[in-house]
Design a protein around this motif. Sequence first.
Motif, mmCIF file in Angstrom:
data_model
loop_
_atom_site.group_PDB
_atom_site.id
_atom_site.type_symbol
_atom_site.label_atom_id
_atom_site.label_comp_id
_atom_site.label_asym_id
_atom_site.label_seq_id
_atom_site.Cartn_x
_atom_site.Cartn_y
_atom_site.Cartn_z
ATOM 1 N N VAL A 50 55.344 -2.856 -20.899
ATOM 2 C CA VAL A 50 54.699 -1.676 -21.488
ATOM 3 C C VAL A 50 53.292 -2.008 -21.945
ATOM 4 O O VAL A 50 52.364 -1.202 -21.810
ATOM 5 C CB VAL A 50 55.541 -1.147 -22.669
ATOM 6 C CG1 VAL A 50 54.852 0.052 -23.332
ATOM 7 C CG2 VAL A 50 56.938 -0.792 -22.214
ATOM 8 N N ARG A 74 57.112 3.841 -21.836
ATOM 9 C CA ARG A 74 56.163 4.075 -20.741
ATOM 10 C C ARG A 74 55.748 5.538 -20.667
ATOM 11 O O ARG A 74 54.579 5.859 -20.419
ATOM 12 C CB ARG A 74 56.783 3.639 -19.416
ATOM 13 C CG ARG A 74 56.757 2.138 -19.180
ATOM 14 C CD ARG A 74 57.486 1.810 -17.899
ATOM 15 N NE ARG A 74 57.221 0.441 -17.448
ATOM 16 C CZ ARG A 74 57.935 -0.196 -16.541
ATOM 17 N NH1 ARG A 74 58.962 0.425 -15.975
ATOM 18 N NH2 ARG A 74 57.651 -1.421 -16.171
ATOM 19 N N SER A 125 52.011 6.861 -21.071
ATOM 20 C CA SER A 125 51.383 7.699 -20.046
ATOM 21 C C SER A 125 50.848 8.982 -20.642
ATOM 22 O O SER A 125 49.736 9.416 -20.328
ATOM 23 C CB SER A 125 52.410 8.004 -18.948
ATOM 24 O OG SER A 125 51.871 8.890 -18.005
#
Length: 237
Positions: free
Chosen positions: A26, A226, A230
């Motif tokens: 990550v 994640r 994002s």
Amino acid sequence: MNLVLLPGFMTDADLWSDIVARLAEVGPVAHGDLARDAAIADMARRVAAEAPARFGLIGFSMGGYVARAVAPLVPDRVEALVLVATSSRADTPAQARRKAAAVAHIRQQGYRGLSRAAILQSVHPDRAGDGPLLARIRQMGDRLGGEVFLRQAGQARESDRDRLGAIGCPTLVVAAAQDALRSLDEARELRDGIPGATLTVIDGSGHMLPLEAPDALVDATVPWLRAQASGASTIGS
């Protein structure tokens, strides 16, 4: 996303050893220092002072209390929160008495490590014969030593349930179905009290999720982290 890992009572960075490589997928990983302070608020201030400019927090057990104190302290810096095997409740009178008795005993007799009974209570009953696992838990307590035990056990654990609504970052609560120290009701209280929080329950593990069920824990947390990273990148672009 930078990640800061916060351990629990009398645990150190080895708590995360089995999952740190996956978490590093990550982003860069750092370990928060909870050994030098005697109050959750002071631990939170130290974590915030030593953390990157922006970061996600993963707090286990006592570290979950600290993580929830950090989030409203620097809300513009905390991008995501993962709360593992933790609670928003204060110590019960019985818990407070046990902690006070343990502190008094160690002040008189000296620190000789975590008791076998305490270690066994922290793991799934099926792991009672798992010598290497029990040894790892004991060794973390041995490395931290008596002074840290007195600081961490001597603190009065207060409820923050009335302040959960002040947490504004995305939050994932992870609980162990067979946790003898923290109930699923306590996990649900966190989920319901923190705006937008979600709850994942992992079966087959006791309280020590990062050691007992590392694969299940990273499978629950890494995709979620994640997604938050994002989303943060999209917002910032």
